[in-house]
Design an enzyme around this catalytic site. Structure first.
Site, PDB file in Angstrom:
ATOM      1  CB  CYS A  35      -0.913   0.005   1.226  1.00  0.00           C
ATOM      2  SG  CYS A  35      -0.053   0.150   2.815  1.00  0.00           S
ATOM      3  CG  HIS A  47       3.553  -6.580  10.426  1.00  0.00           C
ATOM      4  ND1 HIS A  47       2.333  -6.096  10.834  1.00  0.00           N
ATOM      5  CD2 HIS A  47       4.433  -6.222  11.399  1.00  0.00           C
ATOM      6  CE1 HIS A  47       2.461  -5.484  11.991  1.00  0.00           C
ATOM      7  NE2 HIS A  47       3.733  -5.545  12.346  1.00  0.00           N
ATOM      8  CG  HIS A 105       2.296  -0.305  11.684  1.00  0.00           C
ATOM      9  ND1 HIS A 105       3.507  -0.571  11.070  1.00  0.00           N
ATOM     10  CD2 HIS A 105       1.504  -1.357  11.406  1.00  0.00           C
ATOM     11  CE1 HIS A 105       3.444  -1.738  10.464  1.00  0.00           C
ATOM     12  NE2 HIS A 105       2.240  -2.235  10.642  1.00  0.00           N
ATOM     13  CB  CYS A 146      -0.032   5.402   6.814  1.00  0.00           C
ATOM     14  SG  CYS A 146      -1.355   5.445   5.591  1.00  0.00           S
ATOM     15  CD  GLU A 190      -4.116   1.603  12.109  1.00  0.00           C
ATOM     16  OE1 GLU A 190      -5.257   2.108  12.179  1.00  0.00           O
ATOM     17  OE2 GLU A 190      -3.755   0.839  11.184  1.00  0.00           O
ATOM     18  CB  THR A 200      -6.423   2.273   8.752  1.00  0.00           C
ATOM     19  OG1 THR A 200      -5.156   1.644   8.959  1.00  0.00           O
ATOM     20  CG2 THR A 200      -6.458   3.620   9.477  1.00  0.00           C
ATOM     21  CB  CYS A 234      -6.943   2.274   4.586  1.00  0.00           C
ATOM     22  SG  CYS A 234      -6.025   2.634   3.075  1.00  0.00           S
ATOM     23  CB  SER A 277       0.720  -9.274   7.431  1.00  0.00           C
ATOM     24  OG  SER A 277      -0.207  -8.446   6.760  1.00  0.00           O
ATOM     25  CB  SER A 299       2.809  -6.045   4.798  1.00  0.00           C
ATOM     26  OG  SER A 299       2.185  -7.309   4.981  1.00  0.00           O
TER      27      SER A 299
END
Length: 303
Positions: A21, A49, A83, A105, A145, A181, A211, A239, A283
């Site tokens: 991403c 991750h 994160h 982010c 996060e 997110t 997101c 992840s 990731s």
């Protein structure tokens, strides 16, 4: 394994919508720019991750540290990954003379600000004689996060991972709900419905803070998985996004297998398959998926 032998190799397609991403892309770019300049950089937690990508950057000079390790550092540069981090991390860095390279982010950063504003408004309400609303975060307890989001509330937000944890919520208070997110949109909507059903009085407001780059990938990845006989899902074990997307693939295609790299492929998985799709988490680097494809089909061209 290094490759799948035999002349009847399946047709292989790498998911065109897969790969990092934009938040991860930015974090890695910032790390590589600093490493090219100085040769050494610390990163608070795994930059992504995915162990294979972490190892690649480690060979370039990126040193992963923990929060305890951060306390021991002085006058160095430390990258904060996509994160995000709680305010306490920035305060510690300032005390230790640490130069922060902030790769949080933008989507996460905006969410942090919104939660911080909600919390401040609630505190002001309490100070004026009212009752402070409860901030609830739909997310994974202990996720990097989520730790950063909870930090915006001085540790007072309640985190719920699924409906089994709804009893952690004080339903007598007004409730403000946000989401990590990278959680699934359907999961968030389900939690909203359940809280709404149990909230008999008072105010309940919720904000879809998922997101869309991640959420939109869900529908695409289902279509991609359904279009192939076998799917190899490339992802790191840590992840959270990978777990969600892998489960989505398996729902539509039971012959979906998770691998961290090409060495974990079992040739039996692709027996009789005419097509194999390769996809992964947000990731997972594209170069790693390409390596998995080459393991299946040698040096032949893949889509």
């Amino acid at each position: 394994m290094s490759s799948v032998a035999g002349s009847n190799r399946p047709h292989i397609e790498i998911d065109p919508g897969s790969g990092f991403c934009f938040g991860v892309v930015t974090a890695i770019r910032k790390a590589e720019e600093e490493l090219a300049h100085s040769g050494t950089l610390y990163c608070l937690g795994d930059i992504v991750h995915n162990a294979v990508e972490v190892d690649r950057l480690g060979r370039k000079g990126l040193q992963t540290i923990t929060h305890d390790g951060l306390k021991e550092l002085h006058d160095v540069k430390v990258l904060l990954r996509a994160h995000g981090e709680p305010p306490t991390t920035y305060a510690l860095a300032a005390r230790n003379g640490i130069d922060i390279i902030d790769a949080t982010c933008p989507v996460v950063l905006q969410l942090q600000r919104r939660i911080k504003q909600s919390y401040a408004a609630g505190v002001a309400r309490r100070c004026a004689g009212g009752r402070e609303p409860l901030i609830v975060i739909y997310g994974k307890v202990g996720h990097a996060e989520v730790n950063g989001l909870v930090g915006q509330t001085d540790g007072n937000a309640v985190v719920i991972q699924d409906e089994s944890e709804l009893d952690k919520i004080d339903f007598s208070r007004d409730i403000v709900l946000y989401s990590q997110t990278t959680k699934s949109l359907s999961g968030f909507r389900h939690i909203v419905q359940l809280i709404g059903e149990r909230k008999k009085e008072g105010h309940f407001e919720y904000y879809d803070t998922i997101c869309r780059q991640v959420a939109n990938r869900m529908e695409h990845i289902r279509e991609f998985a359904a279009a192939h006989d076998v799917v190899l899902f490339v992802s790191g074990a840590k992840s959270s996004n990978g777990k969600v997307l892998f489960a989505a693939c398996q729902e539509v295609n039971p012959r979906t297998y998770m691998v961290s790299d090409e060495t974990h492929i079992d040739p039996v998985w692709v027996d009789g398959a005419a097509t194999v799709g390769i996809t992964g988490a947000t990731s997972t680097p594209r170069w790693l998926m390409q390596r998995v494809a080459e393991s299946l089909q040698g040096e032949e061209e893949t889509l």
